[in-house]
Enzyme design. Structure first.
Site, PDB file in Angstrom:
ATOM      1  N   CYS A  85      95.055 -21.386 -21.179  1.00 52.78           N
ATOM      2  CA  CYS A  85      94.685 -22.252 -22.309  1.00 52.78           C
ATOM      3  C   CYS A  85      95.465 -21.872 -23.568  1.00 52.78           C
ATOM      4  O   CYS A  85      95.219 -20.828 -24.162  1.00 52.78           O
ATOM      5  CB  CYS A  85      93.179 -22.123 -22.530  1.00 52.78           C
ATOM      6  SG  CYS A  85      92.557 -22.860 -24.044  1.00 52.78           S
ATOM      7  N   CYS A 126      93.396 -21.409 -26.705  1.00 55.22           N
ATOM      8  CA  CYS A 126      92.642 -20.153 -26.600  1.00 55.22           C
ATOM      9  C   CYS A 126      93.501 -18.985 -27.089  1.00 55.22           C
ATOM     10  O   CYS A 126      93.016 -18.097 -27.797  1.00 55.22           O
ATOM     11  CB  CYS A 126      92.212 -19.892 -25.160  1.00 55.22           C
ATOM     12  SG  CYS A 126      91.098 -21.123 -24.466  1.00 55.22           S
TER      13      CYS A 126
END
Length: 108
Positions: free
Chosen positions: A32, A35
């Protein structure tokens, strides 16, 4: 080096739900991109507010039971747990000042 502790399905209850202070949980995954952008921001918050809150990371790919229990469908998802319950949430990568505003009651 991260200031946030890694938690797992096995340690979530002890590290988060039974904590005596608020815990910011970063639900994330290795793949991600947002993230990875959020991670250093949460590390800064962990360092700056270490006496008031704990910051932990839970990899949703490695720990699907906890992610499912809290209905995590979008990451990064940042939840604040207080007294064993979800007290605040923030979805998506945001600037540090926005996260600090959203979670101000737990940081001050």
């Amino acid at each position: 080096m991260s200031n946030a502790k890694d938690v797992t399905d096995a340690t979530f209850e002890a590290d988060v739900l039974k904590s005596t202070k608020p815990v910011i949980v970063d639900f994330w995954a290795e793949w991600c991109g947002p993230c990875r952008m959020l991670s250093p921001i949460l590390d800064d918050i962990a360092a700056e507010h270490s006496g008031k809150v704990d910051v932990v990371k839970l990899n949703v790919d490695d720990n699907p039971a906890t992610a499912a229990q809290y209905g995590i469908t979008s990451i990064p998802a940042v939840y604040v747990f207080k007294d064993g319950a979800v007290a605040a949430t923030s979805i998506g990568a945001k600037p540090k000042q926005v996260i600090e505003q959203e979670f101000a009651e737990f940081l001050n």
